[in-house]
Motif scaffolding. Structure first.
Motif, PDB file in Angstrom:
ATOM      1  N   GLY A  81       0.784  -1.230   0.000  1.00 48.23           N
ATOM      2  CA  GLY A  81       0.000   0.000   0.000  1.00 48.23           C
ATOM      3  C   GLY A  81       0.816   1.279   0.000  1.00 48.23           C
ATOM      4  O   GLY A  81       2.043   1.278  -0.130  1.00 48.23           O
ATOM      5  N   HIS A  82       0.097   2.377   0.158  1.00 51.96           N
ATOM      6  CA  HIS A  82       0.695   3.705   0.046  1.00 51.96           C
ATOM      7  C   HIS A  82      -0.198   4.688   0.802  1.00 51.96           C
ATOM      8  O   HIS A  82      -1.393   4.449   0.980  1.00 51.96           O
ATOM      9  N   TYR A  83       0.368   5.786   1.280  1.00 48.61           N
ATOM     10  CA  TYR A  83      -0.386   6.808   2.008  1.00 48.61           C
ATOM     11  C   TYR A  83      -0.542   8.073   1.168  1.00 48.61           C
ATOM     12  O   TYR A  83       0.357   8.430   0.401  1.00 48.61           O
ATOM     13  N   PRO A  96     -10.624  25.882  10.441  1.00 48.86           N
ATOM     14  CA  PRO A  96     -10.309  24.501  10.046  1.00 48.86           C
ATOM     15  C   PRO A  96     -11.502  23.745   9.474  1.00 48.86           C
ATOM     16  O   PRO A  96     -11.320  22.703   8.829  1.00 48.86           O
ATOM     17  N   GLY A  97     -12.710  24.249   9.705  1.00 51.40           N
ATOM     18  CA  GLY A  97     -13.902  23.637   9.116  1.00 51.40           C
ATOM     19  C   GLY A  97     -14.101  22.196   9.550  1.00 51.40           C
ATOM     20  O   GLY A  97     -13.893  21.833  10.717  1.00 51.40           O
ATOM     21  N   ILE A  98     -14.470  21.340   8.583  1.00 52.63           N
ATOM     22  CA  ILE A  98     -14.742  19.944   8.912  1.00 52.63           C
ATOM     23  C   ILE A  98     -13.480  19.090   8.876  1.00 52.63           C
ATOM     24  O   ILE A  98     -13.544  17.892   9.181  1.00 52.63           O
ATOM     25  N   ASP A  99     -12.339  19.693   8.539  1.00 52.27           N
ATOM     26  CA  ASP A  99     -11.109  18.910   8.454  1.00 52.27           C
ATOM     27  C   ASP A  99     -10.746  18.253   9.783  1.00 52.27           C
ATOM     28  O   ASP A  99     -10.145  17.181   9.813  1.00 52.27           O
ATOM     29  N   ALA A 100     -11.095  18.912  10.883  1.00 47.14           N
ATOM     30  CA  ALA A 100     -10.776  18.357  12.200  1.00 47.14           C
ATOM     31  C   ALA A 100     -11.589  17.109  12.509  1.00 47.14           C
ATOM     32  O   ALA A 100     -11.260  16.366  13.428  1.00 47.14           O
ATOM     33  N   TYR A 101     -12.649  16.861  11.729  1.00 48.65           N
ATOM     34  CA  TYR A 101     -13.527  15.725  11.992  1.00 48.65           C
ATOM     35  C   TYR A 101     -13.428  14.635  10.922  1.00 48.65           C
ATOM     36  O   TYR A 101     -13.749  13.480  11.185  1.00 48.65           O
ATOM     37  N   THR A 102     -12.997  14.994   9.732  1.00 50.31           N
ATOM     38  CA  THR A 102     -13.013  14.033   8.615  1.00 50.31           C
ATOM     39  C   THR A 102     -11.702  13.297   8.419  1.00 50.31           C
ATOM     40  O   THR A 102     -11.653  12.299   7.714  1.00 50.31           O
ATOM     41  N   GLY A 103     -10.609  13.771   8.986  1.00 48.50           N
ATOM     42  CA  GLY A 103      -9.328  13.115   8.775  1.00 48.50           C
ATOM     43  C   GLY A 103      -8.543  13.764   7.654  1.00 48.50           C
ATOM     44  O   GLY A 103      -9.081  14.460   6.805  1.00 48.50           O
ATOM     45  N   ASN A 104      -7.235  13.522   7.669  1.00 49.27           N
ATOM     46  CA  ASN A 104      -6.357  14.200   6.721  1.00 49.27           C
ATOM     47  C   ASN A 104      -5.439  13.273   5.950  1.00 49.27           C
ATOM     48  O   ASN A 104      -4.588  13.722   5.197  1.00 49.27           O
ATOM     49  N   SER A 105      -5.565  11.962   6.141  1.00 47.29           N
ATOM     50  CA  SER A 105      -4.736  11.008   5.405  1.00 47.29           C
ATOM     51  C   SER A 105      -5.518   9.744   5.132  1.00 47.29           C
ATOM     52  O   SER A 105      -6.471   9.417   5.860  1.00 47.29           O
ATOM     53  N   ILE A 106      -5.128   9.041   4.082  1.00 45.38           N
ATOM     54  CA  ILE A 106      -5.800   7.799   3.691  1.00 45.38           C
ATOM     55  C   ILE A 106      -4.748   6.758   3.341  1.00 45.38           C
ATOM     56  O   ILE A 106      -3.780   7.056   2.629  1.00 45.38           O
ATOM     57  N   PHE A 107      -4.930   5.541   3.837  1.00 44.88           N
ATOM     58  CA  PHE A 107      -4.069   4.431   3.459  1.00 44.88           C
ATOM     59  C   PHE A 107      -4.655   3.773   2.210  1.00 44.88           C
ATOM     60  O   PHE A 107      -5.806   3.333   2.216  1.00 44.88           O
ATOM     61  N   LEU A 108      -3.875   3.745   1.157  1.00 50.52           N
ATOM     62  CA  LEU A 108      -4.330   3.234  -0.135  1.00 50.52           C
ATOM     63  C   LEU A 108      -3.772   1.830  -0.346  1.00 50.52           C
ATOM     64  O   LEU A 108      -2.561   1.621  -0.267  1.00 50.52           O
ATOM     65  N   GLU A 109      -4.643   0.885  -0.632  1.00 52.01           N
ATOM     66  CA  GLU A 109      -4.233  -0.498  -0.863  1.00 52.01           C
ATOM     67  C   GLU A 109      -5.202  -1.170  -1.822  1.00 52.01           C
ATOM     68  O   GLU A 109      -6.277  -0.639  -2.118  1.00 52.01           O
ATOM     69  N   GLY A 110      -4.799  -2.320  -2.296  1.00 52.16           N
ATOM     70  CA  GLY A 110      -5.646  -3.027  -3.243  1.00 52.16           C
ATOM     71  C   GLY A 110      -6.870  -3.639  -2.591  1.00 52.16           C
ATOM     72  O   GLY A 110      -6.875  -3.959  -1.402  1.00 52.16           O
ATOM     73  N   ARG A 112      -9.707  -2.563  -1.582  1.00 50.20           N
ATOM     74  CA  ARG A 112     -10.581  -1.902  -0.611  1.00 50.20           C
ATOM     75  C   ARG A 112     -10.362  -0.396  -0.639  1.00 50.20           C
ATOM     76  O   ARG A 112      -9.304   0.084  -1.044  1.00 50.20           O
ATOM     77  N   GLN A 113     -11.405   0.318  -0.179  1.00 48.90           N
ATOM     78  CA  GLN A 113     -11.319   1.768  -0.017  1.00 48.90           C
ATOM     79  C   GLN A 113     -11.365   2.080   1.472  1.00 48.90           C
ATOM     80  O   GLN A 113     -12.342   1.780   2.145  1.00 48.90           O
ATOM     81  N   ASN A 114     -10.299   2.660   1.974  1.00 50.17           N
ATOM     82  CA  ASN A 114     -10.247   3.026   3.385  1.00 50.17           C
ATOM     83  C   ASN A 114     -10.744   4.449   3.579  1.00 50.17           C
ATOM     84  O   ASN A 114     -10.688   5.271   2.670  1.00 50.17           O
ATOM     85  N   SER A 115     -11.214   4.737   4.768  1.00 49.25           N
ATOM     86  CA  SER A 115     -11.685   6.086   5.074  1.00 49.25           C
ATOM     87  C   SER A 115     -10.521   6.939   5.546  1.00 49.25           C
ATOM     88  O   SER A 115      -9.451   6.437   5.886  1.00 49.25           O
ATOM     89  N   LEU A 395      -5.943   7.888  -7.309  1.00 49.44           N
ATOM     90  CA  LEU A 395      -4.527   7.585  -7.066  1.00 49.44           C
ATOM     91  C   LEU A 395      -4.355   6.119  -6.679  1.00 49.44           C
ATOM     92  O   LEU A 395      -3.443   5.442  -7.167  1.00 49.44           O
ATOM     93  N   ARG A 396      -5.228   5.633  -5.793  1.00 50.53           N
ATOM     94  CA  ARG A 396      -5.173   4.228  -5.369  1.00 50.53           C
ATOM     95  C   ARG A 396      -5.355   3.284  -6.554  1.00 50.53           C
ATOM     96  O   ARG A 396      -4.581   2.338  -6.749  1.00 50.53           O
ATOM     97  N   PHE A 397      -6.366   3.548  -7.349  1.00 53.27           N
ATOM     98  CA  PHE A 397      -6.658   2.672  -8.485  1.00 53.27           C
ATOM     99  C   PHE A 397      -5.510   2.670  -9.491  1.00 53.27           C
ATOM    100  O   PHE A 397      -5.122   1.612 -10.000  1.00 53.27           O
ATOM    101  N   ASP A 398      -4.943   3.840  -9.751  1.00 49.76           N
ATOM    102  CA  ASP A 398      -3.855   3.934 -10.731  1.00 49.76           C
ATOM    103  C   ASP A 398      -2.615   3.170 -10.272  1.00 49.76           C
ATOM    104  O   ASP A 398      -1.977   2.474 -11.067  1.00 49.76           O
ATOM    105  N   PHE A 399      -2.260   3.297  -8.986  1.00 49.19           N
ATOM    106  CA  PHE A 399      -1.032   2.627  -8.551  1.00 49.19           C
ATOM    107  C   PHE A 399      -1.252   1.110  -8.434  1.00 49.19           C
ATOM    108  O   PHE A 399      -0.350   0.312  -8.723  1.00 49.19           O
TER     109      PHE A 399
END
Length: 482
Positions: A81-83, A96-110, A112-115, A395-399
């Motif tokens: 995977g990849h981040y 900061p809006g909703i960024d403090a509640y939605t998260g700022n990074s995603i782990f990308l892997e084959g 599945r779609q992670n939140s 990005l996940r799908f392409d890699f």
């Protein structure tokens, strides 16, 4: 307005300031407001700059970690995977809006779609959440209360002390008196907005557009002016200070505390969304129909296998010039991604509809309107978060498909199916680490300023309606002020 009338307005405003300077309460409240605003601007700006620097470093580190992996089987890298990280937008130092509640990074892997992960509010304790005083929160929620404490008695004080009749008998019209008191309160608004404006201007050096900065500051100035008009209206209508303060306190609680919660509750009730468990079961049911991409003999790929044999004019998969296992993995990933994207879009559309319903309450609460306007202009609204999810999914799908292509073209089919027979076969079923140079440099940028401004037009109209209605009411009251 004539020069003579304007000079009278200025005199009234100066007299109001002299009263405030003699009042310990007014000066204390004003000092608290300025200190809170300034401190929150500095603290939030430092925090956001640190977050931006950290996330840029983490993104570079994640990409370097991926390409530094040794020789492996391509599908191992799919699961390695990849981040992807999202750096804060320049104006998010103020909201900061909703960024403090939605998260700022995603782990990308084959497969599945992670939140999104690592949301600040999810990691904080209840105490830290209560202590999160951002500039936007202070100006949206606390500044109106501070204005009420300073200005609730502007007109009612004159009436209660008996000086109102004297002022009117000396040739000072009701409109002039109200305008002078309003000018004094507007100057307080200007003081409150100075730290916000200066900080917003600094974001121009970080790449923010002048149009966005101007819209942001103008929106807040208009919002606080609405509260100035509300304060003047209540103080003009009620004959006693106690009545004016009581009504204004009730209005503040209703518009700033109650209505935003009513808006969110109504949105979730009117536009219900499926729960996580229900959605997970539905997704798994759809995915079962697609077949297992790790099993080339799965009946779901029977037709795909036949089409490949026909295309290459061969009798068996052993005769294919490419690796059949890699082709199945690629086909499976494409089918799976289509299903996952379908459910993801359904969820995002439901969230967007809920947000739109809650934004309608801006017509009955100026705080809801300015909150929507602020997040949209800054680039920390739900629309921006959804675009982040879509871009990271691409990005996940392409890699993953890039690795599947290496699997198809760089690895022999026989070596692939025999890779678990012994250590030598395992080593033979690996490809060179030079093939890992497939990642795209990922940088998430918010929408152009013009796009954000256009999206914020309904919120601007909501605040303008409040301003227009209150201004018309003040003109009516000013003619009948006694």
């Amino acid at each position: 307005m004539s020069i003579n009338n304007f000079s009278k307005v200025v005199i009234v405003a100066k007299d109001e300031w002299r009263y405030w300077l003699r009042s310990k309460l007014a000066m204390t409240v004003l000092a608290i407001g300025l200190v809170l605003t300034l401190a929150s601007v500095i603290v939030t700006a430092i925090t956001m700059m640190e977050l931006s620097h950290t996330r840029h470093e983490l993104q570079t580190s994640a990409e370097q970690s991926f390409v530094d992996q040794p020789d492996r089987h391509p599908h191992r890298m799919v699961h390695y995977g990849h981040y992807a990280f999202r750096a804060p937008s320049p104006l998010s130092t103020l909201d900061p809006g909703i960024d403090a509640y939605t998260g700022n990074s995603i782990f990308l892997e084959g497969h599945r779609q992670n939140s999104a992960m690592f949301a600040d509010s999810r990691q904080g304790t209840a105490l830290t959440k209560l202590g999160s005083l951002t500039p936007a929160f202070i100006v949206q929620t606390l500044a109106p209360l501070l204005l009420i404490l300073i200005g609730y008695s502007t007109i009612s004080r004159e009436r209660e002390s008996g000086t109102l009749l004297y002022l009117l008998s000396q040739g000072t019209s009701g409109a002039t008196l109200i305008a002078g008191k309003g000018l004094a309160l507007i100057s307080v608004v200007g003081l409150i907005l100075i730290p916000l404006t200066v900080s917003a201007l600094f974001t121009l050096g970080s790449g923010e557009g002048l149009l966005a900065v101007a819209s942001f500051v103008f929106g807040y100035a208009l919002y606080l002016t609405v509260w100035v008009l509300l304060i003047l209206l209540a103080s003009s209508v009620f004959s006693k200070n106690s009545g004016s303060f009581t009504v204004l306190a009730f209005v503040w609680i209703l518009l700033c505390i109650v209505m935003p919660r009513v808006a969110s509750t109504t949105a979730s009730t009117v536009i219900p969304s499926a729960g996580k468990i229900e959605t997970d079961f539905a997704v798994k049911a759809e995915l079962r129909k697609l077949g297992d991409g790790h099993n080339t003999n799965d009946p779901a790929f029977k037709q795909f296998k036949a089409s490949l044999l026909k295309r290459y004019n061969v009798d068996s998969i052993d005769q294919l010039p490419v690796n059949f296992r890699g082709l199945v993995a690629s086909e499976s990933e494409e089918r799976l991604t289509n299903v996952l994207n379908k459910f993801a879009e359904q969820r995002m559309q439901a969230e967007l509809k809920q947000t739109q319903v809650s934004r309608y309450f801006g017509w009955v609460s100026p705080l809801v309107a300015i909150r929507s306007l602020s997040m949209i202009v800054v680039g920390t609204s739900l629309e921006t978060h959804h675009r982040f999810l879509r871009e990271t999914e691409q990005l996940r799908f392409d890699f993953v498909q890039g690795l599947n292509k290496i699997h198809v073209e760089k690895l022999n089919f026989q070596d692939d199916i025999n890779r678990n027979t012994d250590s030598a076969a395992t080593k033979k079923a690996r490809v060179s680490a030079q093939n890992w140079q497939i990642l795209q440099n990922f940088t998430f940028d918010i929408d152009e300023a013009s796009v954000r401004i256009l999206r914020s037009v309904p919120a601007f109209l909501q605040i303008l309606l409040w301003f227009s209605v209150l201004l018309g009411s003040m003109k009516f009251v000013g003619k009948r002020l006694l």
